[in-house]
Design an enzyme around this catalytic site. Structure first.
Site, PDB file in Angstrom:
ATOM      1  N   ASP A 143      -2.969 -51.065  16.242  1.00 49.75           N
ATOM      2  CA  ASP A 143      -4.122 -50.510  16.948  1.00 49.75           C
ATOM      3  C   ASP A 143      -3.703 -49.164  17.529  1.00 49.75           C
ATOM      4  O   ASP A 143      -2.541 -48.988  17.929  1.00 49.75           O
ATOM      5  CB  ASP A 143      -4.575 -51.448  18.074  1.00 49.75           C
ATOM      6  CG  ASP A 143      -5.175 -52.754  17.550  1.00 49.75           C
ATOM      7  OD1 ASP A 143      -5.800 -52.723  16.484  1.00 49.75           O
ATOM      8  OD2 ASP A 143      -5.007 -53.787  18.218  1.00 49.75           O
ATOM      9  N   ASP A 157     -11.390 -52.736  13.021  1.00 49.08           N
ATOM     10  CA  ASP A 157     -12.213 -53.338  14.074  1.00 49.08           C
ATOM     11  C   ASP A 157     -13.606 -52.703  14.103  1.00 49.08           C
ATOM     12  O   ASP A 157     -14.614 -53.389  14.288  1.00 49.08           O
ATOM     13  CB  ASP A 157     -11.543 -53.182  15.443  1.00 49.08           C
ATOM     14  CG  ASP A 157     -10.198 -53.899  15.517  1.00 49.08           C
ATOM     15  OD1 ASP A 157     -10.016 -54.904  14.815  1.00 49.08           O
ATOM     16  OD2 ASP A 157      -9.329 -53.440  16.295  1.00 49.08           O
TER      17      ASP A 157
END
Length: 196
Positions: A143, A157
């Site tokens: 991330d 995401d």
């Protein structure tokens, strides 16, 4: 009992116009192209993030509003369930198979885009779980996108969230996966094709 032209006399049965093979091919092409492009962007941005952000901490892009901050997430969304990485990996494999199975019935452009984004999001994060440290099915998801008061996330995401939103919109509009649309009427539940 059937009427002379083959239509049902039962008010609950309504023939649907089948989608021609060229049209079905078009929807599948949209699905595949959407999934491949979104997946490539996700994997590419993760590779760049690891190469350029390792050891740097947060890099501001728009002041405190948006920045890059490399993080490795062993859990699900919002870093929940960090002790169940293998379970999430197996669920992602199952979800991939379900999306691929559903894609066989595509008859709508928006459904094709929505499922394509879902597939890209699922497989993007699954790729990390399969190929990144500490090992297969236990890999940590990369991330790197950070907003204030929000967990760090990635392109996969975003694809998942947009894909789910499109699926919900189509469902609320009454457009089925195969492109048929329930048309409300007083006498019957007629169905019409809606390629959108």
């Amino acid at each position: 009992m059937q009427a002379a032209r083959g239509t049902s006399l039962n008010s609950g049965d309504h023939p649907e116009t089948p989608i021609s093979p060229p049209h079905r091919t078009r929807f599948r092409t949209v699905f595949v192209v959407t999934a491949l492009i979104a997946y490539a962007i996700d994997i590419g941005t993760k590779v760049l993030a690891v190469e350029r952000l390792t050891g740097k901490g947060r890099v501001d892009v728009i002041g405190d509003l948006f920045g890059f901050n490399l993080a490795r997430n062993p859990g699900a969304a919002f870093s929940t369930g960090t002790g169940f990485t293998e379970v999430f990996s197996l669920l992602a494999i199952a979800a991939t198979l379900v999306v691929l199975w559903l894609s066989r019935r595509l008859g709508s452009t928006l459904w094709a885009i929505g499922l394509g984004l879902l597939l890209a999001g699922i497989t993007g994060n699954l790729t990390d779980r399969l190929l990144r440290a500490p090992g297969p099915l236990r890999g940590h998801v990369v991330d790197f996108l950070e907003l204030p008061n929000w967990p760090i996330f990635n392109v996969a995401d975003m694809c998942l969230n947009i894909g789910v939103a499109i699926v919900l919109i189509q469902t609320v509009r009454g457009v089925s996966l195969d492109g048929s649309r329930v048309k409300a009427s007083k006498d019957s539940d007629d169905r019409e094709q809606d390629p959108a």
